[in-house]
Design an enzyme around this catalytic site. Sequence first.
Site, PDB file in Angstrom:
ATOM      1  N   TYR A   3       1.538   1.554  14.177  1.00  0.00           N
ATOM      2  CA  TYR A   3       1.883   2.776  12.773  1.00  0.00           C
ATOM      3  C   TYR A   3       1.627   4.160  13.251  1.00  0.00           C
ATOM      4  O   TYR A   3       0.768   4.334  13.977  1.00  0.00           O
ATOM      5  CB  TYR A   3       1.239   2.849  11.693  1.00  0.00           C
ATOM      6  CG  TYR A   3       0.813   1.603  10.895  1.00  0.00           C
ATOM      7  CD1 TYR A   3       1.638   1.293   9.934  1.00  0.00           C
ATOM      8  CD2 TYR A   3      -0.574   0.492  11.606  1.00  0.00           C
ATOM      9  CE1 TYR A   3       1.701  -0.626   9.096  1.00  0.00           C
ATOM     10  CE2 TYR A   3      -0.438  -0.572  10.787  1.00  0.00           C
ATOM     11  CZ  TYR A   3       0.325  -1.147   9.487  1.00  0.00           C
ATOM     12  OH  TYR A   3       0.271  -2.268   9.141  1.00  0.00           O
ATOM     13  N   ASP A   9      -6.703  -6.011  -1.064  1.00  0.00           N
ATOM     14  CA  ASP A   9      -5.125  -6.342  -1.513  1.00  0.00           C
ATOM     15  C   ASP A   9      -5.238  -7.397  -2.609  1.00  0.00           C
ATOM     16  O   ASP A   9      -4.486  -7.821  -3.368  1.00  0.00           O
ATOM     17  CB  ASP A   9      -4.290  -7.406  -0.578  1.00  0.00           C
ATOM     18  CG  ASP A   9      -3.892  -6.122   0.220  1.00  0.00           C
ATOM     19  OD1 ASP A   9      -3.642  -4.963   0.532  1.00  0.00           O
ATOM     20  OD2 ASP A   9      -4.048  -6.649   1.348  1.00  0.00           O
ATOM     21  N   HIS A  14       0.736  -1.286   0.140  1.00  0.00           N
ATOM     22  CA  HIS A  14      -0.065  -0.004  -0.119  1.00  0.00           C
ATOM     23  C   HIS A  14       0.412   1.408  -0.159  1.00  0.00           C
ATOM     24  O   HIS A  14       1.582   1.523   0.577  1.00  0.00           O
ATOM     25  CB  HIS A  14      -0.341   0.162   1.443  1.00  0.00           C
ATOM     26  CG  HIS A  14      -1.925  -1.024   1.394  1.00  0.00           C
ATOM     27  ND1 HIS A  14      -1.787  -1.471   3.111  1.00  0.00           N
ATOM     28  CD2 HIS A  14      -2.091  -2.400   0.272  1.00  0.00           C
ATOM     29  CE1 HIS A  14      -2.369  -2.982   3.018  1.00  0.00           C
ATOM     30  NE2 HIS A  14      -2.864  -3.023   1.587  1.00  0.00           N
ATOM     31  N   LYS A  25       5.286   6.942   7.597  1.00  0.00           N
ATOM     32  CA  LYS A  25       5.309   6.207   8.448  1.00  0.00           C
ATOM     33  C   LYS A  25       6.151   6.288   9.307  1.00  0.00           C
ATOM     34  O   LYS A  25       7.264   5.722   8.848  1.00  0.00           O
ATOM     35  CB  LYS A  25       4.486   4.661   8.462  1.00  0.00           C
ATOM     36  CG  LYS A  25       3.601   4.543   7.223  1.00  0.00           C
ATOM     37  CD  LYS A  25       2.837   3.592   7.115  1.00  0.00           C
ATOM     38  CE  LYS A  25       1.646   3.920   5.951  1.00  0.00           C
ATOM     39  NZ  LYS A  25       1.853   2.335   5.770  1.00  0.00           N
TER      40      LYS A  25
END
Length: 179
Positions: free
Chosen positions: A128, A164, A60, A69
Amino acid sequence: MTRLALEGVLLFVPTPHHDERGFFTRTFDTAVAAEHGLDPAAFIQDSQSRSRKGTVRGMHGRSGRGEAKLVRCARGAVLDVLVDARPGSPTFGRHLSVLLDDETFAHLYVPPGLLHGYQALTEADVCYRIDREHDPSEDLAVRYDDPDLALPWPLPVGPISGRDLSAGSWAELRDRLGA
């Protein structure tokens, strides 16, 4: 702190303190982040996922300004995988893998413009710290098993989300990015 093979990617490894009770470690330090060029105030959202062993999440990314991130594995172990999707980057199209686990407590800094995913090597919790709000209209995704990328998943691939499974190819993303 270690600079890794993809431009702008950093790995922070704290020093845990162990004793007969267990351990203590600092999971984020604004002074350390700032010392290495990151703006600690820029991270506006914390998220966590739990995955079963073998699960792959990814690959992603975000279009537009992208998103940065800080990623860590709070429980268990994952193989974290990055692909440089920044047209014009000297490492465009390259990937790297980093083991994140609850023993080293390493934090992976993922700059904007990279695709990110991981495979759970055990049951695992991944945390995250993200620098922007999620805008679904900017979502980018490439299939985890794209043959052009040949990403190194070490275990048989377990559960995959419908999102996905329906992700496009690396070739399609390169065309979309004009690279």
